[in-house]
Write a protein that holds these residues in place. Structure first.
Motif, PDB file in Angstrom:
ATOM      1  N   LYS A 178       0.827  -1.216   0.000  1.00  0.00           N
ATOM      2  CA  LYS A 178       0.000   0.000   0.000  1.00  0.00           C
ATOM      3  C   LYS A 178       0.854   1.255   0.000  1.00  0.00           C
ATOM      4  N   LYS A 179       1.976   1.232   0.723  1.00  0.00           N
ATOM      5  CA  LYS A 179       2.827   2.429   0.780  1.00  0.00           C
ATOM      6  C   LYS A 179       3.394   2.775  -0.597  1.00  0.00           C
ATOM      7  N   ASP A 180       3.647   1.746  -1.416  1.00  0.00           N
ATOM      8  CA  ASP A 180       4.139   1.993  -2.771  1.00  0.00           C
ATOM      9  C   ASP A 180       3.068   2.664  -3.622  1.00  0.00           C
ATOM     10  N   PHE A 181       1.828   2.210  -3.474  1.00  0.00           N
ATOM     11  CA  PHE A 181       0.737   2.824  -4.228  1.00  0.00           C
ATOM     12  C   PHE A 181       0.399   4.211  -3.686  1.00  0.00           C
ATOM     13  N   ASP A 182       0.560   4.412  -2.379  1.00  0.00           N
ATOM     14  CA  ASP A 182       0.393   5.757  -1.813  1.00  0.00           C
ATOM     15  C   ASP A 182       1.404   6.709  -2.434  1.00  0.00           C
ATOM     16  N   GLU A 183       2.639   6.230  -2.627  1.00  0.00           N
ATOM     17  CA  GLU A 183       3.681   7.056  -3.244  1.00  0.00           C
ATOM     18  C   GLU A 183       3.345   7.360  -4.702  1.00  0.00           C
ATOM     19  N   ILE A 184       2.832   6.371  -5.418  1.00  0.00           N
ATOM     20  CA  ILE A 184       2.457   6.566  -6.815  1.00  0.00           C
ATOM     21  C   ILE A 184       1.361   7.612  -6.951  1.00  0.00           C
ATOM     22  N   VAL A 185       0.371   7.535  -6.073  1.00  0.00           N
ATOM     23  CA  VAL A 185      -0.825   8.373  -6.185  1.00  0.00           C
ATOM     24  C   VAL A 185      -0.592   9.778  -5.652  1.00  0.00           C
ATOM     25  N   GLY A 186       0.093   9.879  -4.503  1.00  0.00           N
ATOM     26  CA  GLY A 186       0.185  11.171  -3.838  1.00  0.00           C
ATOM     27  C   GLY A 186      -1.130  11.487  -3.138  1.00  0.00           C
ATOM     28  N   TYR A 187      -1.600  12.720  -3.266  1.00  0.00           N
ATOM     29  CA  TYR A 187      -2.835  13.125  -2.574  1.00  0.00           C
ATOM     30  C   TYR A 187      -4.052  12.724  -3.391  1.00  0.00           C
ATOM     31  N   CYS A 188      -5.025  12.111  -2.713  1.00  0.00           N
ATOM     32  CA  CYS A 188      -6.299  11.789  -3.361  1.00  0.00           C
ATOM     33  C   CYS A 188      -7.406  11.839  -2.307  1.00  0.00           C
ATOM     34  N   ARG A 189      -8.658  11.734  -2.768  1.00  0.00           N
ATOM     35  CA  ARG A 189      -9.785  11.802  -1.825  1.00  0.00           C
ATOM     36  C   ARG A 189      -9.828  10.574  -0.926  1.00  0.00           C
ATOM     37  N   GLN A 190      -9.610   9.394  -1.503  1.00  0.00           N
ATOM     38  CA  GLN A 190      -9.714   8.144  -0.748  1.00  0.00           C
ATOM     39  C   GLN A 190      -8.938   7.056  -1.486  1.00  0.00           C
ATOM     40  N   HIS A 191      -8.274   6.207  -0.721  1.00  0.00           N
ATOM     41  CA  HIS A 191      -7.520   5.104  -1.327  1.00  0.00           C
ATOM     42  C   HIS A 191      -7.994   3.795  -0.693  1.00  0.00           C
ATOM     43  N   GLU A 192      -8.646   2.967  -1.496  1.00  0.00           N
ATOM     44  CA  GLU A 192      -9.100   1.651  -1.044  1.00  0.00           C
ATOM     45  C   GLU A 192      -8.151   0.601  -1.606  1.00  0.00           C
ATOM     46  N   ARG A 193      -7.550  -0.136  -0.711  1.00  0.00           N
ATOM     47  CA  ARG A 193      -6.516  -1.093  -1.076  1.00  0.00           C
ATOM     48  C   ARG A 193      -7.060  -2.520  -0.996  1.00  0.00           C
ATOM     49  N   PHE A 194      -6.780  -3.341  -2.021  1.00  0.00           N
ATOM     50  CA  PHE A 194      -7.228  -4.735  -2.038  1.00  0.00           C
ATOM     51  C   PHE A 194      -6.042  -5.663  -2.227  1.00  0.00           C
ATOM     52  N   LEU A 195      -6.043  -6.747  -1.459  1.00  0.00           N
ATOM     53  CA  LEU A 195      -5.073  -7.811  -1.684  1.00  0.00           C
ATOM     54  C   LEU A 195      -5.601  -8.683  -2.813  1.00  0.00           C
ATOM     55  N   ASP A 196      -4.776  -8.898  -3.826  1.00  0.00           N
ATOM     56  CA  ASP A 196      -5.214  -9.638  -5.001  1.00  0.00           C
ATOM     57  C   ASP A 196      -5.697 -11.044  -4.631  1.00  0.00           C
ATOM     58  N   VAL A 197      -6.917 -11.382  -5.055  1.00  0.00           N
ATOM     59  CA  VAL A 197      -7.547 -12.649  -4.688  1.00  0.00           C
ATOM     60  C   VAL A 197      -6.784 -13.842  -5.255  1.00  0.00           C
ATOM     61  N   PHE A 198      -6.274 -13.721  -6.470  1.00  0.00           N
ATOM     62  CA  PHE A 198      -5.508 -14.804  -7.084  1.00  0.00           C
ATOM     63  C   PHE A 198      -4.310 -15.172  -6.202  1.00  0.00           C
ATOM     64  N   HIS A 199      -3.570 -14.161  -5.757  1.00  0.00           N
ATOM     65  CA  HIS A 199      -2.390 -14.412  -4.926  1.00  0.00           C
ATOM     66  C   HIS A 199      -2.781 -14.867  -3.519  1.00  0.00           C
ATOM     67  N   LEU A 200      -3.892 -14.344  -2.995  1.00  0.00           N
ATOM     68  CA  LEU A 200      -4.370 -14.771  -1.680  1.00  0.00           C
ATOM     69  C   LEU A 200      -4.685 -16.266  -1.678  1.00  0.00           C
ATOM     70  N   ASN A 201      -5.452 -16.716  -2.663  1.00  0.00           N
ATOM     71  CA  ASN A 201      -5.818 -18.138  -2.736  1.00  0.00           C
ATOM     72  C   ASN A 201      -4.595 -19.027  -2.962  1.00  0.00           C
ATOM     73  N   LYS A 202      -3.673 -18.549  -3.786  1.00  0.00           N
ATOM     74  CA  LYS A 202      -2.450 -19.310  -4.040  1.00  0.00           C
ATOM     75  C   LYS A 202      -1.627 -19.450  -2.764  1.00  0.00           C
ATOM     76  N   LYS A 203      -1.560 -18.385  -1.989  1.00  0.00           N
ATOM     77  CA  LYS A 203      -0.802 -18.418  -0.736  1.00  0.00           C
ATOM     78  C   LYS A 203      -1.404 -19.435   0.230  1.00  0.00           C
ATOM     79  N   ILE A 204      -2.727 -19.433   0.350  1.00  0.00           N
ATOM     80  CA  ILE A 204      -3.402 -20.376   1.247  1.00  0.00           C
ATOM     81  C   ILE A 204      -3.152 -21.816   0.800  1.00  0.00           C
ATOM     82  N   LYS A 205      -3.283 -22.069  -0.500  1.00  0.00           N
ATOM     83  CA  LYS A 205      -3.096 -23.433  -1.018  1.00  0.00           C
ATOM     84  C   LYS A 205      -1.647 -23.894  -0.870  1.00  0.00           C
TER      85      LYS A 205
END
Length: 221
Positions: free
Chosen positions: A92-119
């Protein structure tokens, strides 16, 4: 001076692609951004105002997308929705750096990688993989998730009672706890936009089709 564009939402994604190098493994670092996704058919979707930034240097790719957003958009009233695996360069900190100031930043953990990690971490107990994915991804129930992890731990007996299995379970528990906020499903966040993330992995193909497989090795040049 061209006026910067104002948009209600921007979708950002990032991921890496590892390929075989002549001396070491090489990695494409990719960031992509779009304003929307429209459905062309049941199976085909098209990104609106899509841009991609790719480099063997993660910092170069990051600086390129950062400069593009700063020059093209006024994000003061924009909702940023980002999606990545949370690895180095894609937190998230990397994307915060990319974006700079914005109204709102909603961060999602990629589902593909989440499921792969669990498996991957639960490869020693495949019968529990689906139960944990359901508790985490679909029910988003922290108490149920911890109960399932505790059950798995209590079942580490006989041939399953190895240091490697205990370590995999410990690391999986830590991974889920650290990223719990980012795991929260799209539908539970009550955002005023459609879901238009999760296509970064599929867009790798334009690169991997030419450079991966068939015994190919590549130099940095």
């Amino acid at each position: 001076i061209a006026q910067k564009k104002k948009v209600p939402v921007l979708y950002l994604e990032g991921d890496g692609v590892v390929i075989k190098g002549t001396k070491k493994r090489l990695e494409f670092h990719r960031y992509q951004v779009c304003e929307d996704i429209i459905n062309l058919s049941k199976t085909r979707r098209k990104r609106v105002q899509a841009k991609e930034f790719v480099s063997l240097s993660r910092l170069d790719a990051l600086q390129e997308i950062k400069a593009y957003l700063a020059n093209a958009y006024d994000l003061s009233d924009t909702l940023i929705i980002s999606n990545a695996d949370g690895g180095a360069g894609y937190a998230k900190k990397d994307f915060d750096e990319i974006v700079g100031y914005c109204r709102q930043h909603e961060r999602f953990l990629d589902v593909f990688h989440l499921n792969k990690k669990i498996k991957d971490r639960l490869s020693f107990m495949p019968a529990m993989q689906g139960k944990l994915i359901s508790a985490v991804e679909f029910k988003y129930d922290r108490h149920l998730t911890d109960m399932i992890l505790d059950t798995i731990e209590s079942n580490l007996i006989d041939e399953l009672n190895t240091p490697e299995n205990h370590e995999n379970l410990r690391r999986l528990r830590s991974y889920l706890h650290r990223r719990w906020v980012d795991i929260k499903p799209f539908k539970m966040r009550h955002l005023s936009v459609i879901k238009a993330i999760g296509c970064c992995e599929s867009n790798h193909r334009k690169y991997t089709y030419r450079v991966k497989g068939q015994g190919k090795y590549w130099s940095e040049d």
